[in-house]
Design an enzyme around this catalytic site. Structure first.
Site, PDB file in Angstrom:
ATOM      1  N   ASN A   1      28.059  76.275  48.915  1.00 22.66           N
ATOM      2  CA  ASN A   1      28.027  74.940  50.206  1.00 22.66           C
ATOM      3  C   ASN A   1      28.481  76.321  51.101  1.00 22.66           C
ATOM      4  O   ASN A   1      27.365  76.126  51.972  1.00 22.66           O
ATOM      5  CB  ASN A   1      28.448  73.478  50.119  1.00 22.66           C
ATOM      6  CG  ASN A   1      30.332  74.183  49.606  1.00 22.66           C
ATOM      7  OD1 ASN A   1      30.638  74.479  49.107  1.00 22.66           O
ATOM      8  ND2 ASN A   1      30.551  74.043  51.021  1.00 22.66           N
TER       9      ASN A   1
ATOM     10  N   SER B   1      24.852  64.110  45.629  1.00 19.08           N
ATOM     11  CA  SER B   1      25.447  63.675  46.650  1.00 19.08           C
ATOM     12  C   SER B   1      24.513  63.641  47.647  1.00 19.08           C
ATOM     13  O   SER B   1      23.219  64.235  47.897  1.00 19.08           O
ATOM     14  CB  SER B   1      26.525  64.309  48.116  1.00 19.08           C
ATOM     15  OG  SER B   1      26.402  63.999  49.262  1.00 19.08           O
ATOM     16  N   GLY B   2      23.768  62.072  47.478  1.00 24.90           N
ATOM     17  CA  GLY B   2      22.455  62.052  49.368  1.00 24.90           C
ATOM     18  C   GLY B   2      22.624  62.425  50.710  1.00 24.90           C
ATOM     19  O   GLY B   2      21.208  62.432  50.491  1.00 24.90           O
TER      20      GLY B   2
ATOM     21  N   CYS C   1      38.893  80.606  59.973  1.00 23.21           N
ATOM     22  CA  CYS C   1      39.686  81.408  59.715  1.00 23.21           C
ATOM     23  C   CYS C   1      39.972  82.038  61.075  1.00 23.21           C
ATOM     24  O   CYS C   1      40.351  83.322  60.678  1.00 23.21           O
ATOM     25  CB  CYS C   1      39.768  82.765  58.433  1.00 23.21           C
ATOM     26  SG  CYS C   1      38.364  84.147  58.304  1.00 23.21           S
TER      27      CYS C   1
HETATM   28  C1  LIG Z   1      28.580  68.055  50.723  1.00 22.23           C
HETATM   29  C2  LIG Z   1      29.798  68.711  48.909  1.00 22.23           C
HETATM   30  C3  LIG Z   1      30.528  68.115  48.148  1.00 22.23           C
HETATM   31  C4  LIG Z   1      31.060  66.694  48.606  1.00 22.23           C
HETATM   32  O1  LIG Z   1      29.722  66.111  48.760  1.00 22.23           O
HETATM   33  P1  LIG Z   1      30.608  64.394  50.067  1.00 22.23           P
HETATM   34  O2  LIG Z   1      29.314  63.696  49.129  1.00 22.23           O
HETATM   35  O3  LIG Z   1      29.733  64.895  50.963  1.00 22.23           O
HETATM   36  O4  LIG Z   1      31.750  64.052  50.020  1.00 22.23           O
HETATM   37  C5  LIG Z   1      31.512  68.519  46.999  1.00 22.23           C
HETATM   38  N1  LIG Z   1      30.454  69.596  46.559  1.00 22.23           N
HETATM   39  C6  LIG Z   1      29.487  71.264  47.368  1.00 22.23           C
HETATM   40  C7  LIG Z   1      29.391  71.576  46.548  1.00 22.23           C
HETATM   41  C8  LIG Z   1      28.585  70.105  48.736  1.00 22.23           C
HETATM   42  O5  LIG Z   1      28.379  70.831  49.232  1.00 22.23           O
END
Ligand SMILES: *Cc1c(COP(=O)(O)O)cnc(C)c1O
Length: 391
Positions: free
Chosen positions: A151, A199-200, A325
């Site tokens: 991410n 994640s939606g 940071c």
């Molecule tokens: C956004 C994200 C999560 C967490 O998902 P949520 O639905 O916001 O809790 C976990 N791992 C990665 C790589 C993400 O981008």
């Protein structure tokens, strides 16, 4: 919406079709899928329809999809639930050095509770070497967890190659797909994963709607004990509107995938070119090809990420500095440290993440504004003046 939204890794805007699909399930059709009467049964049909839609997006069978509250919950469930269910085999886990905290912290929790963890490094582009994973697997290894896409820097991992190794060695593989699913094609069979989190709200669905793909026959210890929902693996009354929204988001993401990926990739390439051509001393982080279509992470030397964000906000541009940071008290982002970015450079980290709603005109506005803002900040930087004098 006013302004230019370039923070799609934080969250995305819910699409109107998705919102509309959710609405009836709040009031008109408010039933509990466990109820045997008409209201319950229509809710059950809606939930199962959403399950099929999510399954189609990742190429799984519908009964391999477990609905959860968030991507974070899915990751926790996979890590703790699989580690516990297979604890008899051993108590050793393997993860990459750049996992999201949703994987990192449950792994730390297990470590405090008697598990051992091996962290495999990444190279300067953020890639895990599958050979390192192979080398880290021991006889007592139960689970490997490597994210599909990162991410913070957008790098896409060679999960299929890692999957070939884990299958051959008889070890389970979880991929955190939260940043990837809905944004790039994802096929659980081709990847060879046993579990995949999604994640939606990362692909225009509602927040508070996640899912875990769990390969048929894989045992898992529930995080939440209670009723019989989700085949007894995740108790609690189904959040029907959120599940319906997640299903609709999956359907729309799958339908428009190739068109969207190429359109967003073209915008990203234009933005990256514009930044690299007009600002000196910028590091373009992540992998050149193996990256999310809409992901730009740059580190601008001699500026502070948070100052950059503030000035961009004045220009109507909403971005992110990632895990910042900016003060010495705060640790450098573990991801930027893991790719070996010097501490000073990572101060100027800037994340611009594009989504389906962005336009070329917006990219051009950023390409115009960013060099101007950077010059303004550097004009105040004694370090920059010193380095410019040297050059
Ligand atoms: C956004 C994200 C999560 C967490 O998902 P949520 O639905 O916001 O809790 C976990 N791992 C990665 C790589 C993400 O981008």
């Amino acid at each position: 919406m006013n302004g230019i939204y370039l923070d799609n890794m934080a969250t995305t805007q819910c699409r109107p079709e998705i919102f509309d699909a959710m609405l009836p399930w709040f009031m008109e059709h408010f039933g509990n899928p466990l109820s045997l009467h008409k209201l319950g049964q229509e809710a059950l049909v809606a939930v199962e329809n959403a399950r099929s839609q999510v399954a189609a997006l990742v190429n799984s069978a519908p009964d391999e999809i477990i609905f959860t509250g968030t991507g974070t919950e899915s990751c926790n469930f996979a890590v703790k639930g699989l580690a516990q269910a297979y604890a008899k085999k051993g108590r050793h886990l393997v993860i990459s050095a750049i996992e999201h905290h949703a994987v990192f912290n449950p792994v730390k929790y297990l470590e405090k509770n008697g598990y051992e963890v091996t962290e495999v490094p990444v190279d300067a582009s953020g890639l895990v070497d599958p050979e390192d994973v192979a080398g880290a697997i021991r006889p007592d290894t139960v689970l490997v967890s490597v994210m599909l896409a990162n991410n913070e820097i957008g790098t896409i991992q060679p999960v299929a190659e890692i999957g070939a190794i884990t299958r051959q060695r008889g070890v389970l593989l979880h991929a955190d797909g939260c940043a990837a699913v809905g944004n790039i094609p994802v096929d659980v069979a081709a990847l060879g994963v046993d579990a995949l989190s999604l994640s939606g709200h990362k692909f225009n669905g509602p927040k508070g709607a996640g899912a875990l793909y769990l390969k048929k026959g894989t045992r898992i210890t529930p995080l939440i004990h209670g009723g019989v929902q989700e085949q007894g693996r995740r108790a609690g009354a189904d959040n029907v509107p959120a599940i319906v929204g997640l299903g609709k988001a999956a359907e729309l993401a799958a339908a428009g995938m190739s068109e969207r990926v190429s359109r967003i990739t073209a915008m990203r390439n234009r933005l990256v070119r514009g930044i690299l051509d007009n600002i000196d001393e910028v590091y373009y982080n992540g992998h050149a090809e193996a990256r999310l279509p809409g992901h730009v992470n740059v580190a601008v030397n001699f500026v502070e990420g948070e100052a950059l964000l503030l000035l961009l906000m004045h220009e109507g541009i909403m971005a992110s500095s990632g895990s910042t940071c900016t003060s010495k008290a705060l640790k450098a982002s573990h991801v930027l440290s893991a790719i070996g970015l010097p501490e000073q450079v990572c101060q100027g980290s800037l994340q611009l993440t594009l989504g389906a709603g962005n336009t070329i005109a917006e990219m051009d506005k950023v390409i115009e504004a960013l060099p101007r803002v950077v010059s303004r900040l550097r004009a105040m930087s004694p370090l920059y003046k010193k380095s410019a004098a040297k050059a």
